[in-house]
Design a protein around this motif. Structure first.
Motif, PDB file in Angstrom:
ATOM      1  N   ARG B 115       8.740  -3.509 -24.837  1.00 55.36           N
ATOM      2  CA  ARG B 115       9.008  -2.208 -24.208  1.00 55.36           C
ATOM      3  C   ARG B 115      10.467  -2.118 -23.781  1.00 55.36           C
ATOM      4  O   ARG B 115      11.113  -1.091 -23.970  1.00 55.36           O
ATOM      5  CB  ARG B 115       8.090  -1.988 -23.014  1.00 55.36           C
ATOM      6  CG  ARG B 115       8.307  -0.627 -22.350  1.00 55.36           C
ATOM      7  CD  ARG B 115       7.216  -0.298 -21.355  1.00 55.36           C
ATOM      8  NE  ARG B 115       7.182  -1.198 -20.217  1.00 55.36           N
ATOM      9  CZ  ARG B 115       8.003  -1.135 -19.173  1.00 55.36           C
ATOM     10  NH1 ARG B 115       8.901  -0.192 -19.110  1.00 55.36           N
ATOM     11  NH2 ARG B 115       7.892  -2.006 -18.201  1.00 55.36           N
ATOM     12  N   ARG B 116      10.974  -3.200 -23.221  1.00 55.28           N
ATOM     13  CA  ARG B 116      12.360  -3.168 -22.760  1.00 55.28           C
ATOM     14  C   ARG B 116      13.339  -3.192 -23.931  1.00 55.28           C
ATOM     15  O   ARG B 116      14.393  -2.576 -23.892  1.00 55.28           O
ATOM     16  CB  ARG B 116      12.641  -4.353 -21.836  1.00 55.28           C
ATOM     17  CG  ARG B 116      11.692  -4.381 -20.674  1.00 55.28           C
ATOM     18  CD  ARG B 116      12.267  -4.636 -19.301  1.00 55.28           C
ATOM     19  NE  ARG B 116      13.539  -5.266 -19.223  1.00 55.28           N
ATOM     20  CZ  ARG B 116      13.807  -6.288 -18.417  1.00 55.28           C
ATOM     21  NH1 ARG B 116      12.831  -6.811 -17.679  1.00 55.28           N
ATOM     22  NH2 ARG B 116      15.008  -6.806 -18.355  1.00 55.28           N
ATOM     23  N   ALA B 507      24.364  -1.577 -23.345  1.00 55.65           N
ATOM     24  CA  ALA B 507      24.221  -1.877 -21.914  1.00 55.65           C
ATOM     25  C   ALA B 507      22.766  -2.111 -21.529  1.00 55.65           C
ATOM     26  O   ALA B 507      22.466  -2.879 -20.608  1.00 55.65           O
ATOM     27  CB  ALA B 507      24.794  -0.730 -21.095  1.00 55.65           C
ATOM     28  N   GLU B 508      21.839  -1.455 -22.233  1.00 54.59           N
ATOM     29  CA  GLU B 508      20.423  -1.613 -21.891  1.00 54.59           C
ATOM     30  C   GLU B 508      19.839  -2.902 -22.430  1.00 54.59           C
ATOM     31  O   GLU B 508      18.698  -3.244 -22.133  1.00 54.59           O
ATOM     32  CB  GLU B 508      19.613  -0.437 -22.473  1.00 54.59           C
ATOM     33  CG  GLU B 508      19.763   0.839 -21.698  1.00 54.59           C
ATOM     34  CD  GLU B 508      18.905   1.941 -22.292  1.00 54.59           C
ATOM     35  OE1 GLU B 508      17.837   1.625 -22.863  1.00 54.59           O
ATOM     36  OE2 GLU B 508      19.305   3.104 -22.211  1.00 54.59           O
ATOM     37  N   LEU B 516      24.261 -11.167 -25.679  1.00 57.32           N
ATOM     38  CA  LEU B 516      24.443 -10.120 -24.674  1.00 57.32           C
ATOM     39  C   LEU B 516      23.881 -10.611 -23.345  1.00 57.32           C
ATOM     40  O   LEU B 516      22.803 -10.199 -22.932  1.00 57.32           O
ATOM     41  CB  LEU B 516      23.714  -8.836 -25.107  1.00 57.32           C
ATOM     42  CG  LEU B 516      24.241  -8.124 -26.334  1.00 57.32           C
ATOM     43  CD1 LEU B 516      23.364  -6.911 -26.633  1.00 57.32           C
ATOM     44  CD2 LEU B 516      25.681  -7.677 -26.147  1.00 57.32           C
ATOM     45  N   PRO B 517      24.589 -11.510 -22.669  1.00 58.93           N
ATOM     46  CA  PRO B 517      24.030 -12.070 -21.433  1.00 58.93           C
ATOM     47  C   PRO B 517      23.940 -11.021 -20.336  1.00 58.93           C
ATOM     48  O   PRO B 517      24.714 -10.059 -20.311  1.00 58.93           O
ATOM     49  CB  PRO B 517      25.042 -13.163 -21.058  1.00 58.93           C
ATOM     50  CG  PRO B 517      26.294 -12.809 -21.766  1.00 58.93           C
ATOM     51  CD  PRO B 517      25.920 -12.041 -22.993  1.00 58.93           C
ATOM     52  N   ASP B 518      22.991 -11.222 -19.451  1.00 54.65           N
ATOM     53  CA  ASP B 518      22.780 -10.303 -18.349  1.00 54.65           C
ATOM     54  C   ASP B 518      23.594 -10.778 -17.146  1.00 54.65           C
ATOM     55  O   ASP B 518      23.312 -11.850 -16.597  1.00 54.65           O
ATOM     56  CB  ASP B 518      21.284 -10.278 -18.003  1.00 54.65           C
ATOM     57  CG  ASP B 518      20.981  -9.367 -16.835  1.00 54.65           C
ATOM     58  OD1 ASP B 518      19.816  -9.358 -16.404  1.00 54.65           O
ATOM     59  OD2 ASP B 518      21.905  -8.660 -16.366  1.00 54.65           O
ATOM     60  N   PRO B 519      24.593  -9.998 -16.710  1.00 54.75           N
ATOM     61  CA  PRO B 519      25.410 -10.448 -15.586  1.00 54.75           C
ATOM     62  C   PRO B 519      24.611 -10.558 -14.289  1.00 54.75           C
ATOM     63  O   PRO B 519      24.983 -11.310 -13.391  1.00 54.75           O
ATOM     64  CB  PRO B 519      26.500  -9.378 -15.470  1.00 54.75           C
ATOM     65  CG  PRO B 519      25.957  -8.204 -16.203  1.00 54.75           C
ATOM     66  CD  PRO B 519      25.024  -8.701 -17.239  1.00 54.75           C
ATOM     67  N   ASP B 520      23.497  -9.827 -14.203  1.00 55.04           N
ATOM     68  CA  ASP B 520      22.672  -9.875 -12.997  1.00 55.04           C
ATOM     69  C   ASP B 520      21.440 -10.746 -13.178  1.00 55.04           C
ATOM     70  O   ASP B 520      20.453 -10.554 -12.479  1.00 55.04           O
ATOM     71  CB  ASP B 520      22.226  -8.454 -12.610  1.00 55.04           C
ATOM     72  CG  ASP B 520      23.409  -7.530 -12.434  1.00 55.04           C
ATOM     73  OD1 ASP B 520      23.343  -6.399 -12.959  1.00 55.04           O
ATOM     74  OD2 ASP B 520      24.381  -7.963 -11.797  1.00 55.04           O
TER      75      ASP B 520
END
Lengths: 73, 559
Positions: B115-116, B507-508, B516-520
């Motif tokens: 889904r994401r 970005a999503e 595409l690492p997630d900074p958060d």
């Protein structure tokens, strides 16, 4: 988890396998020639029973030495 | 009401004590369940050794034990491929490479990742397919269990089906995933304690491994990689294309990396490192499992006349026959307990996967939205009951196939192979668009069904190369190729649709795609902690792969 005694699966494993081990060891010692012959001459209840007791002891010791709930498990 | 096993009071005692322990687990874990996070994900608090053992245990249902031994009798040494080739590389890949995409994104299920990454349609398609598959598989476990109980204890089918369903219902509905996981850890040890005597006595009876090798009549049954030349195959599992690419790559990776019933165990781990080590820790017992399933199967072939032939016992009867023949009361009770426990744990894994996906991925987002957490907790418990009810009905579907393994592989190739292609592309190519994900998955599943139906008309899958009577087809080989075909179709369609549709903004996709690492990322702090070498996923993965390769070579050379 609620405060107080935390559920430690290792103690349950130690308890169950210890009980199994004790029962099988007694059986193994009292098995007659028919039972031993069925297992192709091996006193299998005794061996498995002792093995289970060893594993149970290891788990009990582990649960004691590194109790559940500590961070560095 | 008697079965073939002569059970004594001590055997019954051992059985009852075990199930008492399971209920105790259910009651104890229930007290800790407050939220859906607790119920469906065990509160994300489990240490790696527990999730690791649960991981292998969840796989150790009807499939592994009865089917593994049946495979050992039917295919001989080649059956190790289902454990080594068909599991270890995939498990390593899951732990080392894929786990961060599942764990750090904090998805509740494999479906939620879709889904994401893609869109609701892909998500819903996969969720529904998965939910239905889990109920069917639970039904298979349930039916096999009932057959065993009928054979061994003599209880009628309906009684054992109902009783087992009630037990699984009890500890899953009460304690959720934690109940299931603790049960799986317990049963792992009991199962080993039950299978070890069979192997020890059986090997002693035939004169050890050398005695076994000499006693095996058909040399093909000792071949693991021998005889796998495409076009001229003689190996019981076909040629190396089917084996390596179909089984080793597509089917294996498809199961271990996308099957939520397994991945769910990792998601219950307390941190990312533990989650990554879960499948790796599980790989070690997996490596040893053929000793407890394939070897008894081969021994049974040697000592039971007419095994697998008309008038004789079927391949699925191997384990019960060995139990009856060799085990005195005592270890017999342990073996029976282990067997029943394994069946139930396999079913429990299916049901816990089902109720999570049903609640989080179907009910909550699409049916009844916006309620509070307590509602969904109740819904999850209701879904558990309903799922078990459906699988009880599905239990009678499994009657058609001689070797349960064939049926399972078939099911997996329909569902898992295309899913794996979609995941692989989704995780490693950021350009893949949401609709590509959907159409790829759908076409892959259709392709799998088409391949299954048309395989009977293709001479490549028959010994000798010519189409013959349908029951002489190499069914495993056809399955492997079918899985490969479904994978390729899915990949091709996914790429094609990607080229003509719009992707999601980059970005999503942070944290969902390689590169595409997630900074958060909630687990970013873990990268700063220096782990001891034995907690490194790469080290563990390398060790297990080396061991597997060495054992595989040894088996070809020494046998």
């Amino acid at each position: 988890m609620p405060p107080g005694k935390t559920f430690d699966i290792r103690r349950l494993i130690a308890g169950l396998l210890g009980l199994y081990g004790a029962v099988l060891t007694v059986l193994g010692l009292t098995d007659g020639p028919a039972e031993v012959a069925k297992a192709d001459g091996i006193r299998i209840n005794l061996w498995i029973g002792l093995g289970l007791l060893a594993v149970a002891t290891a788990f009990a010791a582990w649960a004691r030495l590194a109790p559940a709930g500590r961070e560095d498990r | 009401m008697t079965g073939t096993l002569s059970l004594g009071a001590v055997d019954w005692f051992l059985l009852v004590v075990y199930f008492g322990a399971i209920i105790a687990i259910g009651i104890t874990t229930k007290r800790a369940v407050r939220t859906t996070g607790d119920f469906f994900l065990a509160g994300r608090s489990m240490p790696a050794w527990i999730t690791g053992i649960a991981f292998i245990s969840a796989n150790l249902g009807a499939l592994e034990i009865i089917g593994g031994a049946a495979n050992g009798a039917q295919y001989g040494a080649a059956a190790v491929h289902f454990y080594w080739l068909g599991a270890i590389p995939a498990m390593v890949f899951l732990g080392v490479v894929m786990m961060p995409f599942y764990y750090s994104t904090r998805v509740h299920s494999v479906s939620e990742y879709l889904r994401r990454r893609f869109n609701n349609q892909t998500h819903l398609l996969n969720s529904v397919v998965f939910a239905v598959a889990q109920m069917l598989l639970a039904g298979v476990n349930l039916f096999a269990l009932a057959l065993i109980v009928k054979l061994l204890i003599g209880w009628p089918l309906w009684l054992s089906i109902l009783l087992s369903a009630v037990f699984v219902l009890a500890y899953i509905t009460l304690g959720g995933l934690a109940g299931a996981i603790y049960g799986e850890v317990l049963q792992f040890f009991v199962i080993l304690a039950g299978l070890i005597p069979i192997v020890v006595i059986g090997l002693h009876y035939v004169g050890g491994f050398s005695g076994l090798r000499e006693a095996v009549q058909d040399p093909g049954l000792l071949h693991t990689w021998q005889g796998t030349t495409p076009g001229h195959w003689t190996n019981p599992l076909g040629d190396w294309i089917g084996l390596a690419m179909g089984e080793g790559f597509v089917l294996a990776f498809g199961y271990w990396t996308t099957n939520f019933a397994e991945v769910q165990r990792s998601l219950a781990a307390k941190d990312l490192n533990a989650a990554r080590r879960t499948p790796l820790i599980a790989a070690f017992p997996k490596l040893a499992l053929p000793l407890f399933t394939v070897v008894p199967g081969m021994i049974a072939l040697v000592i039971i006349p007419k095994l697998g032939k008309p008038g004789g016992p079927t391949y699925n009867d191997v384990i019960p026959e060995m139990m009856q023949r060799f085990l005195p009361n005592g270890v017999l009770g342990v073996a029976l307990t282990g067997l029943l426990a394994a069946f139930m744990a396999g079913m429990a894994a299916n049901i816990s996967g089902f109720n999570t996906v049903f609640t989080y991925d179907i009910w909550k987002p699409y049916v009844i939205k916006g309620r509070d957490d307590r509602y969904y907790l109740k819904a999850g418990r209701c879904a558990t009951v309903a799922g078990i009810a459906v699988s009880v009905a599905a239990a009678f579907l499994a009657a058609e196939y001689d070797n349960i393994q064939n049926y399972i592989q078939l099911l997996f190739s329909f569902f898992n192979s295309p899913l794996f292609a979609t995941f692989l592309l989704a995780m490693f190519w950021k350009r893949v668009t949401p609709w590509a994900g959907f159409w790829g998955m759908l076409s892959g599943t259709v392709a799998a069904a088409a391949a299954h139906l048309s395989a009977y008309h293709i001479g490549w899958f028959y010994p000798g190369g010519e189409v013959g009577p349908h029951d002489t087809i190499n069914a495993q080989m056809a399955n492997f190729y079918g899985a490969l075909f479904a994978f390729v179709v899915d990949a091709v369609v996914t790429v094609a649709v990607t080229l003509v549709t719009k992707p999601k903004p980059v970005a999503e996709l942070a944290g969902l795609v390689w590169g595409l690492p997630d900074p958060d990322s909630p687990d970013a702090h873990e990268a700063l902690v220096r782990q001891p070498w034995w907690k490194s996923p790469v080290v563990l993965g390398s060790v297990i792969l080396t061991l597997t390769a060495a054992l595989s070579v040894w088996l070809v050379v020494a046998v």
